[in-house]
Motif scaffolding. Structure first.
Motif, PDB file in Angstrom:
ATOM      1  N   LEU A   9      -0.335   9.250  -6.903  1.00 37.73           N
ATOM      2  CA  LEU A   9      -0.430  10.296  -5.988  1.00 37.73           C
ATOM      3  C   LEU A   9      -1.406  10.140  -4.817  1.00 37.73           C
ATOM      4  O   LEU A   9      -1.223  10.524  -3.524  1.00 37.73           O
ATOM      5  CB  LEU A   9      -0.286  11.630  -6.695  1.00 37.73           C
ATOM      6  N   ARG A  10      -2.603   9.843  -5.141  1.00 41.26           N
ATOM      7  CA  ARG A  10      -3.878   9.708  -4.357  1.00 41.26           C
ATOM      8  C   ARG A  10      -3.569   8.663  -3.306  1.00 41.26           C
ATOM      9  O   ARG A  10      -3.720   8.769  -2.380  1.00 41.26           O
ATOM     10  CB  ARG A  10      -5.156   9.752  -5.177  1.00 41.26           C
ATOM     11  N   THR A  11      -3.061   7.654  -4.002  1.00 43.29           N
ATOM     12  CA  THR A  11      -2.483   6.557  -3.038  1.00 43.29           C
ATOM     13  C   THR A  11      -1.709   6.862  -2.027  1.00 43.29           C
ATOM     14  O   THR A  11      -1.665   6.387  -0.847  1.00 43.29           O
ATOM     15  CB  THR A  11      -2.118   4.996  -3.866  1.00 43.29           C
ATOM     16  N   PRO A  33      -2.814  -5.369  -3.405  1.00 46.45           N
ATOM     17  CA  PRO A  33      -1.861  -5.470  -4.315  1.00 46.45           C
ATOM     18  C   PRO A  33      -1.653  -4.217  -5.077  1.00 46.45           C
ATOM     19  O   PRO A  33      -0.601  -3.967  -5.586  1.00 46.45           O
ATOM     20  CB  PRO A  33      -1.996  -6.628  -5.194  1.00 46.45           C
ATOM     21  N   THR A  34      -2.651  -3.683  -5.739  1.00 45.80           N
ATOM     22  CA  THR A  34      -2.829  -2.537  -6.346  1.00 45.80           C
ATOM     23  C   THR A  34      -2.247  -1.326  -5.695  1.00 45.80           C
ATOM     24  O   THR A  34      -1.536  -0.669  -6.279  1.00 45.80           O
ATOM     25  CB  THR A  34      -4.215  -2.104  -6.784  1.00 45.80           C
ATOM     26  N   ILE A  39       2.635   2.288  -5.240  1.00 47.70           N
ATOM     27  CA  ILE A  39       3.918   2.803  -4.383  1.00 47.70           C
ATOM     28  C   ILE A  39       5.147   2.345  -5.175  1.00 47.70           C
ATOM     29  O   ILE A  39       5.911   3.167  -5.274  1.00 47.70           O
ATOM     30  CB  ILE A  39       3.928   2.271  -2.823  1.00 47.70           C
ATOM     31  N   THR A  40       5.075   0.953  -5.393  1.00 53.28           N
ATOM     32  CA  THR A  40       6.310   0.587  -6.024  1.00 53.28           C
ATOM     33  C   THR A  40       6.715   1.317  -7.483  1.00 53.28           C
ATOM     34  O   THR A  40       7.768   1.559  -7.773  1.00 53.28           O
ATOM     35  CB  THR A  40       5.958  -0.961  -6.653  1.00 53.28           C
ATOM     36  N   GLU A  41       5.771   1.480  -8.339  1.00 50.69           N
ATOM     37  CA  GLU A  41       5.793   2.478  -9.293  1.00 50.69           C
ATOM     38  C   GLU A  41       6.242   3.843  -9.155  1.00 50.69           C
ATOM     39  O   GLU A  41       7.056   4.540  -9.678  1.00 50.69           O
ATOM     40  CB  GLU A  41       4.489   2.306 -10.235  1.00 50.69           C
ATOM     41  N   LEU A  42       5.711   4.459  -8.161  1.00 52.94           N
ATOM     42  CA  LEU A  42       6.083   5.844  -7.882  1.00 52.94           C
ATOM     43  C   LEU A  42       7.540   5.844  -7.259  1.00 52.94           C
ATOM     44  O   LEU A  42       8.652   6.697  -7.716  1.00 52.94           O
ATOM     45  CB  LEU A  42       5.252   6.335  -6.758  1.00 52.94           C
ATOM     46  N   LEU A  50       9.827   6.154  -0.715  1.00 52.84           N
ATOM     47  CA  LEU A  50       8.860   7.267  -0.407  1.00 52.84           C
ATOM     48  C   LEU A  50       8.308   6.833   1.067  1.00 52.84           C
ATOM     49  O   LEU A  50       7.714   7.809   1.725  1.00 52.84           O
ATOM     50  CB  LEU A  50       7.651   7.381  -1.337  1.00 52.84           C
ATOM     51  N   LEU A  51       8.256   5.685   1.405  1.00 54.93           N
ATOM     52  CA  LEU A  51       7.554   5.135   2.741  1.00 54.93           C
ATOM     53  C   LEU A  51       8.604   4.428   3.679  1.00 54.93           C
ATOM     54  O   LEU A  51       9.448   3.644   3.072  1.00 54.93           O
ATOM     55  CB  LEU A  51       6.459   4.410   2.490  1.00 54.93           C
ATOM     56  N   SER A  52       8.556   4.494   4.901  1.00 59.21           N
ATOM     57  CA  SER A  52       9.325   3.647   5.733  1.00 59.21           C
ATOM     58  C   SER A  52       8.319   2.977   6.715  1.00 59.21           C
ATOM     59  O   SER A  52       7.287   3.683   7.150  1.00 59.21           O
ATOM     60  CB  SER A  52      10.213   4.623   6.414  1.00 59.21           C
ATOM     61  N   ARG A  53       8.586   1.797   7.267  1.00 60.21           N
ATOM     62  CA  ARG A  53       7.953   0.989   8.260  1.00 60.21           C
ATOM     63  C   ARG A  53       8.709   1.002   9.540  1.00 60.21           C
ATOM     64  O   ARG A  53       9.787   0.254   9.607  1.00 60.21           O
ATOM     65  CB  ARG A  53       7.629  -0.376   7.472  1.00 60.21           C
TER      66      ARG A  53
END
Length: 294
Positions: A9-11, A33-34, A39-42, A50-53
């Protein structure tokens, strides 16, 4: 069901704030990469992006914004919890539960509480009116942290009981009585008496003091509240045997205080659990210890 890590969540929040995986990685001191893995795991856990580019800028999706909002609160709560616990570890805040008799609470504890208020205002000292036996029992079962008990006491496994104070027991008599300079069992047994309740250690001590002089008087009344006893003495109802602390306030002019022959002492001890002592409890113990000669 897998739980969501605060680190993940902090990431997410760091990326939402900076609009960049690279900047988030730098702020969190993580490898790029971490950050991507978090984000992939979330997203796998949530089941939605969860994110858009867009045009090189990264923004949370609608689902992402909802999670970022909740994540901020969770992270703030976690930081506050850690800060609160750290303050307790440092002794800046905390709780100390203390058991003592009414006499100790009335005349000795107020001095300690005043010092604690000035030096350690974040410590909540909770006080219970208890006899020595119950105080020790509650220390053993963990519902008290400190006890002020009458001495002597038998050793109790897991507890430290160390001498704290020795205060003289004095005769408190109405001023208008013609009393000797030193009070003996023989003289006092012939007077009307106001004595401590038979359940108290002081009662047992005074009974032994009378018996050593061959006396076995019967009290007019027995109480377990020293200030009430003194009020009755002031009214001329009888005489009493009570401990006298050097720092106690001046006596009522209607009461004369006389030393005993032979002398009698009220001995008190401090009791607490052996082993690790929390910082807040130690502060209270230190303040009490400073009163051992007061």
């Amino acid at each position: 069901m897998r739980e969501i890590s605060l680190d993940r969540l902090r990431t997410l929040v760091a990326i939402a704030d900076r609009g960049s995986f690279v900047e988030a990685a730098r702020a969190l001191n993580l490898a790029a990469p971490t950050v991507s893995l978090h984000i992939t795991e979330l997203e796998d856990r949530i089941g939605a992006p969860l994110l858009s580019r867009k045009r090189g800028h990264i923004k949370p999706t609608v689902i992402g914004e909802a999670l970022v909002e909740r994540a901020r609160r969770l992270l703030d709560d976690a930081e506050q919890a850690l800060d609160d616990v750290q303050r307790q570890v440092q002794g800046l805040e905390g709780r100390a539960r203390l058991g003592a008799s009414t006499g100790v609470i009335a005349h000795l504890l107020p001095q300690a509480l005043e010092v604690l208020r000035q030096q350690h205002p974040g410590i909540d000292t909770q006080i219970a009116v208890l006899a020595s036996e119950e105080t020790l029992s509650r220390l053993v079962d963990g519902t008290l942290d400190i006890g002020i008990v009458a001495l002597p006491q038998p050793a109790v496994a897991g507890l430290v009981i160390k001498p704290w104070r020795r205060d003289p027991v004095m005769a408190f008599v109405p001023t208008h009585w013609k009393s000797p300079a030193r009070i003996t069992p023989e003289w006092l047994a012939a007077q009307p008496l106001i004595l401590n309740d038979s359940s108290t250690r002081l009662s047992r001590q005074t009974t032994e003091w009378f018996a050593a002089g061959g006396q076995h008087p019967v009290a007019r009344i027995q109480l377990n509240y020293n200030d009430a006893i003194k009020s009755l003495v002031a009214a001329g109802y009888g005489a009493a045997l009570l401990p006298h602390e050097a720092s106690a306030p001046s006596q009522d002019q209607r009461i004369a205080m006389r030393p005993l022959r032979p002398a009698l002492w009220r001995r008190l001890g401090m009791a607490y659990r052996a082993g690790h002592v929390e910082r807040s409890t130690q502060h209270v113990l230190d303040v009490l210890w400073a009163l051992r000669l007061a």
